[in-house]
Design a protein around this motif. Structure first.
Motif, PDB file in Angstrom:
ATOM      1  N   ILE A  20      48.149  31.468  46.114  1.00  0.00           N
ATOM      2  CA  ILE A  20      49.134  31.892  47.107  1.00  0.00           C
ATOM      3  C   ILE A  20      49.981  33.043  46.579  1.00  0.00           C
ATOM      4  CG2 ILE A  20      51.196  31.177  48.386  1.00  0.00           C
ATOM      5  CD1 ILE A  20      49.933  28.451  48.781  1.00  0.00           C
ATOM      6  N   ALA A  21      50.353  32.949  45.321  1.00  0.00           N
ATOM      7  CA  ALA A  21      51.128  34.030  44.716  1.00  0.00           C
ATOM      8  C   ALA A  21      50.343  35.335  44.777  1.00  0.00           C
ATOM      9  CB  ALA A  21      51.486  33.683  43.278  1.00  0.00           C
ATOM     10  N   ASN A  22      49.060  35.268  44.490  1.00  0.00           N
ATOM     11  CA  ASN A  22      48.232  36.475  44.531  1.00  0.00           C
ATOM     12  C   ASN A  22      48.122  37.019  45.961  1.00  0.00           C
ATOM     13  OD1 ASN A  22      47.779  36.474  41.773  1.00  0.00           O
ATOM     14  ND2 ASN A  22      45.871  35.270  41.926  1.00  0.00           N
ATOM     15  N   LEU A  23      48.022  36.121  46.942  1.00  0.00           N
ATOM     16  CA  LEU A  23      47.975  36.553  48.341  1.00  0.00           C
ATOM     17  C   LEU A  23      49.236  37.317  48.710  1.00  0.00           C
ATOM     18  CD1 LEU A  23      46.505  33.414  50.187  1.00  0.00           C
ATOM     19  CD2 LEU A  23      45.523  35.715  50.182  1.00  0.00           C
ATOM     20  N   ILE A  24      50.370  36.772  48.287  1.00  0.00           N
ATOM     21  CA  ILE A  24      51.655  37.407  48.634  1.00  0.00           C
ATOM     22  C   ILE A  24      51.763  38.771  47.938  1.00  0.00           C
ATOM     23  CG2 ILE A  24      54.152  37.217  48.418  1.00  0.00           C
ATOM     24  CD1 ILE A  24      53.796  34.156  48.666  1.00  0.00           C
ATOM     25  N   ARG A  25      51.343  38.836  46.689  1.00  0.00           N
ATOM     26  CA  ARG A  25      51.406  40.129  45.985  1.00  0.00           C
ATOM     27  C   ARG A  25      50.508  41.164  46.668  1.00  0.00           C
ATOM     28  NH1 ARG A  25      50.764  36.771  41.373  1.00  0.00           N
ATOM     29  NH2 ARG A  25      52.729  36.463  40.233  1.00  0.00           N
ATOM     30  N   GLY A  26      49.379  40.680  47.159  1.00  0.00           N
ATOM     31  CA  GLY A  26      48.437  41.601  47.803  1.00  0.00           C
ATOM     32  C   GLY A  26      48.726  41.805  49.272  1.00  0.00           C
TER      33      GLY A  26
END
Length: 234
Positions: A226-232
């Protein structure tokens, strides 16, 4: 006297000879009435053997007006049917005039409850009947917030397509994205919900009452995907 009889006899013979020469009498000719004095007979139409099609009652007919007490009872029946996920009964009660935006004692409407619990057939019925997509529950949240919390992916799609506000903040200070992260396990369904929210314009920078963003909470809870989704950005 004798001469007179002979005269009578001669007259009779002459009359007979005349009648015989004339031949049989012709029948009397009867003239047909003039065609311009007589209207032509109307054509005879055979009776139709095809039955008339039965009339079909309109499905769009407006239900009769109810008293306020009867309307309140109908609305509560509709909410109960929605909570039981009884789509057939929900359809019937809406057809009778049930209000999909009416709420019960704990501020649930048929629309809000169906959205929160992922009862998609009931949800679609309430949307078709004019559900207020911006309506809120007892926590001050839209239907999208609990749907996101529970990971109801298809429900989230339906609600976003219907125009439910994606960045609404409830009484707890949480958006749908924050609640999807804080109140679940960060698994595949939650990841897909967060992706859908981001695509719909969800703002991950909105902070919760602790001052944390959605990314802060995802990282704090170890939800790397989820963190990676938000960063991207989704």
């Amino acid at each position: 006297m004798r001469r007179f009889r002979m005269f009578i006899l001669a007259g009779a013979v002459a009359g007979c000879l005349t009648a015989c020469q004339a031949g049989p009498g012709e029948p009397q000719r009867v003239e047909a009435p003039s065609s311009d004095l007589e209207s032509p007979a109307p054509p005879v139409t055979a009776p139709s053997t095809r039955a008339a099609a039965p009339s079909v009652p309109s499905t769009q007919a407006t239900p009769p007006a109810l008293s306020s007490e009867a309307q309140a009872r109908l609305d509560q029946e509709l909410i109960a049917a929605a909570k039981a996920n009884n789509a057939a009964l929900v359809r019937e009660l809406i057809g009778r005039g049930g209000n999909v935006n009416a709420k019960d004692a704990i501020q649930d409407s048929a629309f809000l409850y169906a959205g929160a619990e992922g009862f998609n057939e009931v949800l679609q019925l309430t949307l078709a009947a004019g559900a207020d997509v911006a309506s809120t529950n007892r926590f001050g949240g839209t239907a999208l917030i609990p749907a996101s919390e529970h990971g109801h992916v298809e429900t989230v799609r339906i609600l976003l397509a219907a125009g439910v506000p994606v960045n609404h903040v409830n009484n707890l200070g949480w958006t749908a994205m924050q609640e999807a992260i804080l109140l679940n396990d960060g698994g595949p369904r939650q990841q897909e919900v967060v992706r859908l929210l981001l695509e719909a314009g969800g703002d991950p920078s909105i902070r919760d009452p602790e001052g944390r963003t959605a990314l802060d909470n995802a990282e704090r809870l170890g939800f790397v995907e989820i963190a990676n989704l938000i960063r991207g950005g989704g």
